[in-house]
Motif scaffolding. Structure first.
Motif, mmCIF file in Angstrom:
data_model
loop_
_atom_site.group_PDB
_atom_site.id
_atom_site.type_symbol
_atom_site.label_atom_id
_atom_site.label_comp_id
_atom_site.label_asym_id
_atom_site.label_seq_id
_atom_site.Cartn_x
_atom_site.Cartn_y
_atom_site.Cartn_z
ATOM 1 N N ASP A 110 0.789 -1.235 0.000
ATOM 2 C CA ASP A 110 0.000 0.000 0.000
ATOM 3 C C ASP A 110 0.820 1.282 0.000
ATOM 4 O O ASP A 110 0.262 2.370 0.118
ATOM 5 N N SER A 111 2.140 1.180 -0.132
ATOM 6 C CA SER A 111 2.947 2.401 -0.124
ATOM 7 C C SER A 111 4.261 2.163 -0.858
ATOM 8 O O SER A 111 4.725 1.028 -0.989
ATOM 9 N N GLU A 112 4.852 3.243 -1.321
ATOM 10 C CA GLU A 112 6.138 3.147 -2.012
ATOM 11 C C GLU A 112 7.235 2.678 -1.064
ATOM 12 O O GLU A 112 8.140 1.936 -1.465
ATOM 13 N N ARG A 113 7.159 3.088 0.189
ATOM 14 C CA ARG A 113 8.180 2.666 1.157
ATOM 15 C C ARG A 113 8.107 1.164 1.397
ATOM 16 O O ARG A 113 9.137 0.500 1.554
ATOM 17 N N LEU A 114 6.908 0.599 1.412
ATOM 18 C CA LEU A 114 6.785 -0.852 1.556
ATOM 19 C C LEU A 114 7.300 -1.553 0.302
ATOM 20 O O LEU A 114 7.943 -2.605 0.397
ATOM 21 N N VAL A 115 7.046 -0.988 -0.853
ATOM 22 C CA VAL A 115 7.596 -1.553 -2.096
ATOM 23 C C VAL A 115 9.116 -1.610 -2.023
ATOM 24 O O VAL A 115 9.735 -2.627 -2.364
ATOM 25 N N ASP A 116 9.724 -0.523 -1.577
ATOM 26 C CA ASP A 116 11.188 -0.497 -1.460
ATOM 27 C C ASP A 116 11.672 -1.583 -0.508
ATOM 28 O O ASP A 116 12.667 -2.283 -0.796
ATOM 29 N N ALA A 117 10.997 -1.733 0.622
ATOM 30 C CA ALA A 117 11.409 -2.735 1.609
ATOM 31 C C ALA A 117 11.267 -4.146 1.057
ATOM 32 O O ALA A 117 12.148 -4.996 1.238
ATOM 33 N N LEU A 118 10.175 -4.423 0.378
ATOM 34 C CA LEU A 118 9.962 -5.753 -0.196
ATOM 35 C C LEU A 118 10.941 -6.034 -1.331
ATOM 36 O O LEU A 118 11.410 -7.160 -1.488
ATOM 37 N N GLN A 119 11.249 -5.006 -2.097
ATOM 38 C CA GLN A 119 12.209 -5.200 -3.187
ATOM 39 C C GLN A 119 13.586 -5.570 -2.646
ATOM 40 O O GLN A 119 14.228 -6.502 -3.129
#
Length: 243
Positions: A110-119
């Motif tokens: 649900d957020s760009e910061r979570l995308v970065d963490a998952l990536q």
């Protein structure tokens, strides 16, 4: 794993599948278009094993700590079962490293910061041999005015989808949503359908729509859901604590 529990689950599964078939017929859809996902939170790995024996291949959890042990136990109970585990609960960034070790899909992005963490976590897991494939993800869309329920605001979905799509370690598969606690699920799922269509126009591979639970799966199917997440109607009332 008692024979009584096996019978209970078999009967519940038959009833849920009958509801799904009826919902699909009412919507003019082929039942094969809608996958049933068993939400096994607070229930033991033995229940997931029995459901796997009955033909289910998709399971979902909403707490990382509970899921981690359950997935490992399931693998011991059914080492040859070809199943997929989905994370559907709100996910904190500091849990990303742990989640990518067991989850095949994270639906609650649900957020760009979570995308970065998952990536980052997925790239590290791939390098370390802790997983073999990129992580499939869905964008959780917030259809509820209360922010505590989680989800990306609808107007921010296109930008978030683009960020995921350019990652080599994540694969955008579609959208997910939970109907608001107070409000018409028909309206909510109709809104999700419009958002999904927009995402698919830009990203044709992102065709999944994860929507609908025990109480509103018919409405979700009518508006294009391809995954319904069923817990109570399948496994019974929630237990207060994990076994």
């Amino acid at each position: 794993m008692s024979e009584e529990r096996r019978r209970e689950l078999a009967e519940s599964l038959q009833e849920v599948r009958a509801r799904l078939d009826a919902a699909c017929r009412a919507a003019g859809r082929d039942p094969s278009e809608v996958e049933l996902v068993a939400v096994t939170k607070t229930f033991p790995a033995s229940d997931a094993a029995l459901l796997s024996d009955l033909g289910l291949t998709e399971f979902a959890e909403n707490r990382e700590q509970e899921a981690r042990g359950k997935v490992a136990e399931f693998a011991e109970l059914r080492p040859d079962a070809a199943v997929r585990w989905r994370m559907v609960g709100q996910l904190q960034r500091n849990k990303a490293r742990a989640v990518v070790r067991w989850a095949d899909v994270v639906e609650s992005v649900d957020s760009e910061r979570l995308v970065d963490a998952l990536q980052r976590a997925t790239a590290n897991a791939l390098d370390a041999g802790d997983r073999d494939d990129p992580l499939d993800v869905l964008i959780q869309v917030n259809l509820d005015p209360r922010p505590e329920r989680g989800g990306c605001p609808p107007e921010d979905v296109p930008a978030l989808a683009e960020k995921i799509a350019v990652s080599s370690d994540l694969r955008l598969r579609g959208v997910m949503a939970v109907a608001p606690l107070y409000g018409d699920p028909e309206v909510a799922f109709a809104t999700l359908s419009v958002i999904s269509e927009r995402v698919r126009r830009d990203h044709p591979e992102a065709g999944e729509v994860s929507a609908g639970m025990s109480g509103d799966l018919e409405s979700a199917v009518a508006h294009g859901s391809t995954r319904v997440r069923v817990g109570t109607a399948l496994l019974g009332g929630r237990r207060l604590t994990s076994p």
